[in-house]
Each structure stands twice: as C-alpha cells, then as structure tokens.
Design a protein around this motif. Sequence first.
Motif, PDB file in Angstrom:
ATOM      1  N   LYS A   1      11.261  38.412  31.302  1.00  0.00           N
ATOM      2  CA  LYS A   1      10.398  37.848  30.272  1.00  0.00           C
ATOM      3  C   LYS A   1       9.191  37.150  30.897  1.00  0.00           C
ATOM      4  O   LYS A   1       8.057  37.363  30.468  1.00  0.00           O
ATOM      5  CB  LYS A   1      11.186  36.863  29.413  1.00  0.00           C
ATOM      6  N   ASN A   2       9.414  36.344  31.923  1.00  0.00           N
ATOM      7  CA  ASN A   2       8.341  35.563  32.532  1.00  0.00           C
ATOM      8  C   ASN A   2       7.369  36.419  33.347  1.00  0.00           C
ATOM      9  O   ASN A   2       6.169  36.188  33.336  1.00  0.00           O
ATOM     10  CB  ASN A   2       8.897  34.446  33.417  1.00  0.00           C
ATOM     11  N   GLU A   3       7.894  37.392  34.055  1.00  0.00           N
ATOM     12  CA  GLU A   3       7.052  38.166  34.975  1.00  0.00           C
ATOM     13  C   GLU A   3       6.501  39.459  34.376  1.00  0.00           C
ATOM     14  O   GLU A   3       5.451  39.916  34.802  1.00  0.00           O
ATOM     15  CB  GLU A   3       7.838  38.503  36.249  1.00  0.00           C
ATOM     16  N   TYR A   4       7.219  40.042  33.414  1.00  0.00           N
ATOM     17  CA  TYR A   4       6.813  41.350  32.918  1.00  0.00           C
ATOM     18  C   TYR A   4       6.545  41.381  31.420  1.00  0.00           C
ATOM     19  O   TYR A   4       6.113  42.388  30.905  1.00  0.00           O
ATOM     20  CB  TYR A   4       7.876  42.394  33.283  1.00  0.00           C
TER      21      TYR A   4
ATOM     22  N   LYS B   1      15.386  36.098  32.129  1.00  0.00           N
ATOM     23  CA  LYS B   1      14.296  35.127  32.249  1.00  0.00           C
ATOM     24  C   LYS B   1      13.191  35.666  33.164  1.00  0.00           C
ATOM     25  O   LYS B   1      12.008  35.534  32.863  1.00  0.00           O
ATOM     26  CB  LYS B   1      14.828  33.801  32.791  1.00  0.00           C
ATOM     27  N   ILE B   2      13.583  36.302  34.267  1.00  0.00           N
ATOM     28  CA  ILE B   2      12.594  36.877  35.180  1.00  0.00           C
ATOM     29  C   ILE B   2      11.814  37.984  34.482  1.00  0.00           C
ATOM     30  O   ILE B   2      10.583  38.037  34.563  1.00  0.00           O
ATOM     31  CB  ILE B   2      13.268  37.414  36.456  1.00  0.00           C
TER      32      ILE B   2
END
Length: 65
Positions: free
Chosen positions: A57-60, A54-55
């Motif tokens: 996908k959301n951040e990068y 999730k991190i």
Amino acid sequence: MSQFDANKWLKNQYLKEAGLYESKADLAAKAIDDAIESVDESLSYKDFDLAVAKILKNEYGAHNF
C-alpha cells in the motif's frame, strides 16, 4: 537503452557454468529472509501478511490489490 557490457556478460556466463551465479531474485530472496529473521524468528503469518500489505500500500499504491 544502456550499452551492452561484454565483460559483465562473460563474468555471469562463467559464474553460471561454475554454479556460482546468483540472480537478482536469489539475492532479493536472501535479503528478505535475512530481514524477516532480524525482526523476529517467530514472526506469525498474520503479522507477516500485515507487513507485506502495508508495504504494498505504501510503496506501490492501494490500486494493486
């Protein structure tokens, strides 16, 4: 390009020689470990994997995996 900081360089050299230097990777690893423990010490690998995905996908962006 940033300016070379001789004082910072010398400080890091002294810390390395004394065995007290912590790299950015060391500090990041410690912060990540502390964050995981603050959520739940018995966090499963599956939940950890989902959180990391999730991190990413959301951040990068989804194009990274």
